[in-house]
Write an enzyme that holds these catalytic residues in place. Sequence first.
Site, PDB file in Angstrom:
ATOM      1  N   CYS A 161      18.277  -4.543  15.825  1.00 24.22           N
ATOM      2  CA  CYS A 161      19.208  -4.876  14.746  1.00 24.22           C
ATOM      3  C   CYS A 161      20.640  -4.527  15.163  1.00 24.22           C
ATOM      4  O   CYS A 161      20.922  -3.376  15.523  1.00 24.22           O
ATOM      5  CB  CYS A 161      18.816  -4.073  13.510  1.00 24.22           C
TER       6      CYS A 161
ATOM      7  N   CYS B 174      24.404 -10.735  15.635  1.00 26.39           N
ATOM      8  CA  CYS B 174      23.420 -10.499  14.575  1.00 26.39           C
ATOM      9  C   CYS B 174      22.118 -11.156  15.024  1.00 26.39           C
ATOM     10  O   CYS B 174      22.134 -12.230  15.640  1.00 26.39           O
ATOM     11  CB  CYS B 174      23.914 -11.127  13.271  1.00 26.39           C
TER      12      CYS B 174
HETATM   13  N1  DGL Z   1      19.165  -7.576  11.596  1.00 27.70           N
HETATM   14  C1  DGL Z   1      20.494  -7.591  11.020  1.00 27.70           C
HETATM   15  C2  DGL Z   1      21.529  -7.527  12.143  1.00 27.70           C
HETATM   16  O1  DGL Z   1      21.294  -7.890  13.271  1.00 27.70           O
HETATM   17  C3  DGL Z   1      20.708  -8.795  10.135  1.00 27.70           C
HETATM   18  C4  DGL Z   1      19.877  -8.784   8.868  1.00 27.70           C
HETATM   19  C5  DGL Z   1      20.240  -7.675   7.905  1.00 27.70           C
HETATM   20  O2  DGL Z   1      21.380  -7.620   7.419  1.00 27.70           O
HETATM   21  O3  DGL Z   1      19.369  -6.839   7.676  1.00 27.70           O
HETATM   22  O4  DGL Z   1      22.623  -7.090  11.927  1.00 27.70           O
END
Ligand code: DGL
Length: 275
Positions: free
Chosen positions: A80, A191
């Site tokens: 993430c 992201c």
């Molecule tokens: N996995 C999150 C990121 O890469 C995106 C989804 C979320 O906001 O939980 O920042």
Amino acid sequence: MKVEMTEIKKRPIGVFDSGVGGLTVAREIMRQLPDENIVYFGDTARLPYGSKSKDNIIRFSRQIIRFLLTRNVKAIVIACNTASAQALDVVKEEFDLPIIGTITAGARAAVQETRSRKIGVIGTEGTIRSQTYTEVIRELEPEAEVMGKACPLFVPLVEEGFAKHHIADEVIDIYLREMKESDIDTMILGCTHYPLLRSRIMAYLGDKVSIVNPAYETAMDLKRILEEKGLNNDRDSLTKYEFYVSDAAEKFKQFANSILPYNVETIQQINIEDY
Ligand code: DGL
């Protein structure tokens, strides 16, 4: 008790994310490190992370790492971007195993790619607010100019299956018009979900902008680190993948099967607040 290195090498890589998005990173690890076993955790009960406070992201990350340690992982990838931006530095100090995130890998690739030293970064509100990409890019290239933009609608667009719908182009236009009109020559998809919009973003920005996918770069980083530490697995049995979530296992499974190169059959739900 001394554990043999050959035993440690066989242990899985822990990969975690707020939900399904980190599967774009897991997919790259499966492609680039086909001999590595993986335990994936998606925090589907508490997503999205992108709009949460730093304190909570750190608390969630600690709990998930404690859970992954019960699965005997040898290294952890914070798939993430939001958690990498806000929690990686803290948890790296607290746990005694290699932990990597997506930011350094993405920033390094962008610095290698850019000619104009003008780099765009898109991500969640938390990632952009943290300025972590900007800081890491500037450590590597002090002259770099970084233009950040939060694109919060991209996550639900992808999760609801609209990545290939014309509505995605309209949202891309709203968020990225300023970037398109600027003189950036490199853009980081900061992201987990954005690699699934990659071809449309590329088409929108045109040839003059190179796209960096931190999911791909993170898997390369993991490979290098495992080799450096002598932790890479030697193929001796079939690679095993395990998936855990904190909620909505069925929805997770459908998404996983739409993007992973093999069929996911079992997803286990756990109570992450127990860790
Ligand atoms: N996995 C999150 C990121 O890469 C995106 C989804 C979320 O906001 O939980 O920042």
